[in-house]
Enzyme design. Structure first.
Site, PDB file in Angstrom:
ATOM      1  N   ASN A 427      -1.312  -9.559   4.886  1.00 15.47           N
ATOM      2  CA  ASN A 427      -2.538  -8.796   5.139  1.00 15.47           C
ATOM      3  C   ASN A 427      -3.667  -9.285   4.235  1.00 15.47           C
ATOM      4  OD1 ASN A 427      -1.264  -7.767   2.790  1.00 15.47           O
ATOM      5  ND2 ASN A 427      -2.503  -5.916   2.927  1.00 15.47           N
ATOM      6  N   CYS A 429      -4.622  -8.168   1.405  1.00 16.42           N
ATOM      7  CA  CYS A 429      -4.352  -8.115  -0.038  1.00 16.42           C
ATOM      8  C   CYS A 429      -2.989  -8.687  -0.416  1.00 16.42           C
ATOM      9  CB  CYS A 429      -4.482  -6.680  -0.544  1.00 16.42           C
ATOM     10  SG  CYS A 429      -6.099  -5.960  -0.240  1.00 16.42           S
ATOM     11  N   GLU A 431       0.157  -8.044   0.107  1.00 17.20           N
ATOM     12  CA  GLU A 431       1.367  -7.296  -0.238  1.00 17.20           C
ATOM     13  C   GLU A 431       2.150  -6.822   0.984  1.00 17.20           C
ATOM     14  OE1 GLU A 431      -1.368  -3.772   0.445  1.00 17.20           O
ATOM     15  OE2 GLU A 431      -1.511  -5.891  -0.076  1.00 17.20           O
TER      16      GLU A 431
END
Length: 771
Positions: A427, A429, A431
């Protein structure tokens, strides 16, 4: 000189009245350091004829906030003034505020435009006496100024641009929005949120209980098809998601490279760069919820794609603007074979997915077989040294902080969704590791635990942590069922696989409260046990839900269905903190309600609200400037300030010395025990940070946002860090690269006369990213 009161009446300015109002809000603060008279005198200096009492409160709060470097209690006082001001401007009863939000009429067209949903209003009407009675407004005064201003700017609901919610109203709205008619669970969630044990993610805080209750943070997409129809249908999906405040990760490895033949038009492809320019302009155009969050996308590409070199230049500061996409984030989805070729100084073949199909659909040995087959068949577009690509990656990271690095094989090999197919991207970010395809858009709903709260009487309370995690699991499952999905493909995916993402904030704060240096053996042991507890509690709650409601639809064939948990995939034996075998037996019997559970995210905004350090990160500085939408604030590490004032070590000389050194205390004459505990990220070996990420990785079934901090990066340093993380089996090798400039900027509010001239400052006051 007069002021205008809230009721519109005029009143002469009275110094004593201003002082008295400030003094009333100083309860419980350190009166040796907090001086209401000093604040009042500065307020008087800013008064003009006809100033309103609201403006006076705002000024007093800002003045108190500027004194934060003198003592952390000034931040609390500043928040109390601001909160008290808001309380005077808003209705007290939760039910009345919700009624106003529901009855909102658009002044421009006269239409009823309810801000909260009709079901939320029905629930509040039925249970208003109970809900009104359990709200504890004093908890609003527990926010520090910076946290409160973040809430005020972006989170508290407004009518005609005027805030009508108090923080406690927002938290109760979120709790009711999630649990709906289950009022007891809503009250339980409200109390845990308002006591700051955990927080839901920003989209949940924004939208829970509202007419458009889109509460998901992350969306992962694959390009539908390598065609005009597929590209623009995918773009539409991205636009609809971004409109509703979702962050996007998009895999484009199946899009043909520049110079490739297009049979449908008998033309030649321009490759991925012109396409990404269109996506970039879409991200710029879409504004998420009135400037709350800008439209954002991370674009994932595998390094065998023959447009890789142009891709790595997309965010560079120089070069042809036609070849730049400054509003997109770039990320690499790296197979192990590439890392091996770099390590061995081997050659690397660049290919077009149209001429070498299927590479993005396989991983591990299967990828290696297909890739080397295409090499033998000479289907590549060109051959270069693998280290040429690697050097371009490192150069881009040093200049721009990106591309993000994720390891394709580790992400797939260690995923409980492996039975669904090949995972092709993460995604925004880095994670979230979830399966997506042309018919399914992966979604994740997030929450983070405030780890500092579990340090009680000098010990870490693992049992309480497990209990809070179980509440979070139940909450996130309810969100999956009631969420507003911006596109049907997202709803299909989320309800089939039911992944959730539990993260943390305040790990550094927990270590400090226990007096553990971040890189100590004690901290490293606690780091593992915290994530072991989170994973255990999440699995236990998910299994209990499966016992009642059945396992998620695609459970059969997953690792968990065969008795294999995340730590097994890392070949790690858990500690004896929890009894794992009975839990495994129960999972074999009942299954799990969720395919994935743990995903430490950046927590940038929510950590600001709760006054914690972000995610799993050490402090980047002990004094720095925070920049958010609401403005710029000087922030001091409150733990350090508290210990120094208690030990009578805090003074202007120390303050200025620390500021001159960019937030470091290592060049001061402070005691060694303090220096060890308050090392900044720049003073902790990055290999320790990476090792701690791998240690907790055995209990993280998605992945984790992990930044790399190197003050003066070089090819050799970065290469060493990346290969170390890869060798440890990390899924995310790097989120952002954080560096320091060659020379320091002018220090903020620095009194140079009070610094002894023995050290030359060459550091910056570092600010963390708002991922």
């Amino acid at each position: 000189m007069f002021v205008i009161k809230r009721n519109g009446y005029k009143e002469n300015v009275m110094f004593d009245k201003i002082t008295s109002r400030i003094r009333k809000l100083c309860y419980g603060l350190n009166t040796d350091h907090i001086d209401p008279i000093k604040i009042a005198m500065k307020v008087i200096q800013g008064i003009y004829n006809g100033v309103t009492t609201v403006e006076l409160d705002t000024l007093a709060a800002e003045i108190a906030a500027t004194c934060t470097t003198q003592h952390p209690d000034y931040a609390i006082l500043a928040a109390r003034i601001a909160v008290s001001n808001l309380h005077k401007e808003t209705k007290k009863l939760f039910s009345e505020v919700m009624e106003d939000l529901f009855n909102y009429v658009n002044p421009k067209n006269g239409k009823h435009s309810p801000i909260i949903s009709s079901i939320t209003m029905d629930i509040v009407n039925k249970y208003k006496d109970k809900l009104n009675s359990v709200i504890i407004y004093e908890r609003d005064f527990s926010y520090n100024y910076f946290g409160f201003k973040t809430l005020e700017k972006s989170y508290l609901l407004k009518i005609n641009n005027k805030i009508v919610e108090r923080p406690q109203h927002m938290l109760m709205r979120v709790a009711v929005g999630i649990h709906q008619w289950d009022i007891d669970s809503a009250i339980e969630t409200y109390n845990l949120l308002s006591e700051k044990w955990f927080t839901h993610a920003s989209p949940t805080l924004f939208n829970a209980g509202t007419s458009r209750h889109q509460m998901s943070s992350c969306f992962l997409l694959n390009m539908i098809d390598d065609s005009i129809e597929g590209i623009y249908d995918t773009l539409k999906r991205c636009a609809l998601i971004s409109k509703m405040a979702g962050g996007i990760g998009l895999s484009i490895s199946n899009i043909r490279a520049s110079g490739s033949y297009i049979s449908g038009t008998n033309g030649i492809s321009n490759g991925i760069i012109p396409m990404l320019r269109v996506y970039n302009n879409t991200a710029r155009y879409i504004d998420q919820g009135g400037n709350k969050r800008p439209g954002v996308m991370a674009i994932y590409l595998e390094p065998w794609h023959s447009d890789i070199m142009a891709f790595l230049d997309l965010k560079k500061n120089t070069g042809n603007e036609e070849h730049r996409t400054r509003d997109l984030f770039i990320a690499l989805w790296i197979p192990d074979l590439f890392m091996k070729r770099v390590k061995d100084d081997g050659e690397w073949s660049l290919m077009c997915p149209d001429e070498c199909p299927g590479l993005d659909n396989v991983w591990g040995d299967e990828f290696e077989r297909l890739y080397t087959l295409y090499e033998r068949e000479r289907r590549y577009k060109s051959i270069i040294k693998a280290r040429v690509v690697w050097k371009a990656i490192i150069e881009s990271q040093i200049e721009t902080g990106t591309p993000f690095i994720l390891y394709k094989d580790a992400c797939n090999k260690k995923s409980n969704q492996q039975n669904l197919g090949t995972i092709k991207c993460s995604n925004l970010c880095t994670e979230i590791i979830q399966y997506a395809d042309a018919n399914e858009v992966a979604v994740c709903n997030l929450a983070s635990v405030a780890l500092n709260m579990f340090v009680i009487d000098g010990r870490f309370d693992f049992l309480k942590l497990k209990d809070v995690v179980k509440v979070i699991v139940r909450n996130l499952n309810k969100i999956i069922d009631i969420n507003y999905y911006p596109i049907p493909e997202a709803e299909i995916s989320n309800k089939r696989h039911r992944p959730i993402g539990i993260g943390v904030q305040g790990l550094a704060d927990a270590f400090i409260l226990l007096n553990y240096p971040f890189d100590s053996l004690e901290a490293q042991d606690l780091n593992k046990k915290i994530f072991e507890t989170i994973y255990y509690g999440a699995l236990e709650a998910s299994c209990e839900l499966a016992e009642k409601e059945g396992p998620y639809d695609t459970y059969v064939g997953s690792y968990a269905s065969n008795g294999i948990l995340q730590y097994d995939l890392w070949n790690v034996v858990p500690s004896d903190l929890w009894n794992w075998e009975p839990l495994k037996d129960k999972i074999r019997t009942y299954g799990l309600r969720n395919s994935l559970l743990v995903a430490p995210m950046p927590t940038a905004s929510t950590a600001q609200i709760l006054g914690n350090n972000e995610s799993v990160e050490p402090y980047t500085s002990n004094i720095y400037t925070r920049r958010v939408l609401s403005g710029e604030f000087q922030v001091v590490n409150p733990h350090l300030l508290r210990v120094l004032t208690e030990r009578k070590l805090w003074n202007d000389e120390i303050k200025n010395r620390i500021m001159a050194d960019g937030g470091s205390i290592q060049n001061t004459n402070l005691p060694e025990d303090i220096k060890r505990v308050y090392k900044t990220i720049w003073e902790i070996p990055q290999k320790t940070i990476i090792k701690m990420a791998a240690d907790r990785g055995a209990f993280i079934d998605q992945s984790q946002s992990m930044n790399i901090h190197i003050a003066d990066p070089s090819y050799s340093k970065l290469t060493s860090m990346h290969f170390y993380g890869w060798s440890l089996g990390l899924k995310t090798g790097m989120y952002y690269l954080r560096t320091k400039p060659a020379s320091a900027p002018i220090q903020f509010t620095l009194d140079k006369d009070k610094i002894k001239p023995l050290v030359v400052c060459d550091s910056e006051i570092c600010t963390s990213c708002s991922g």
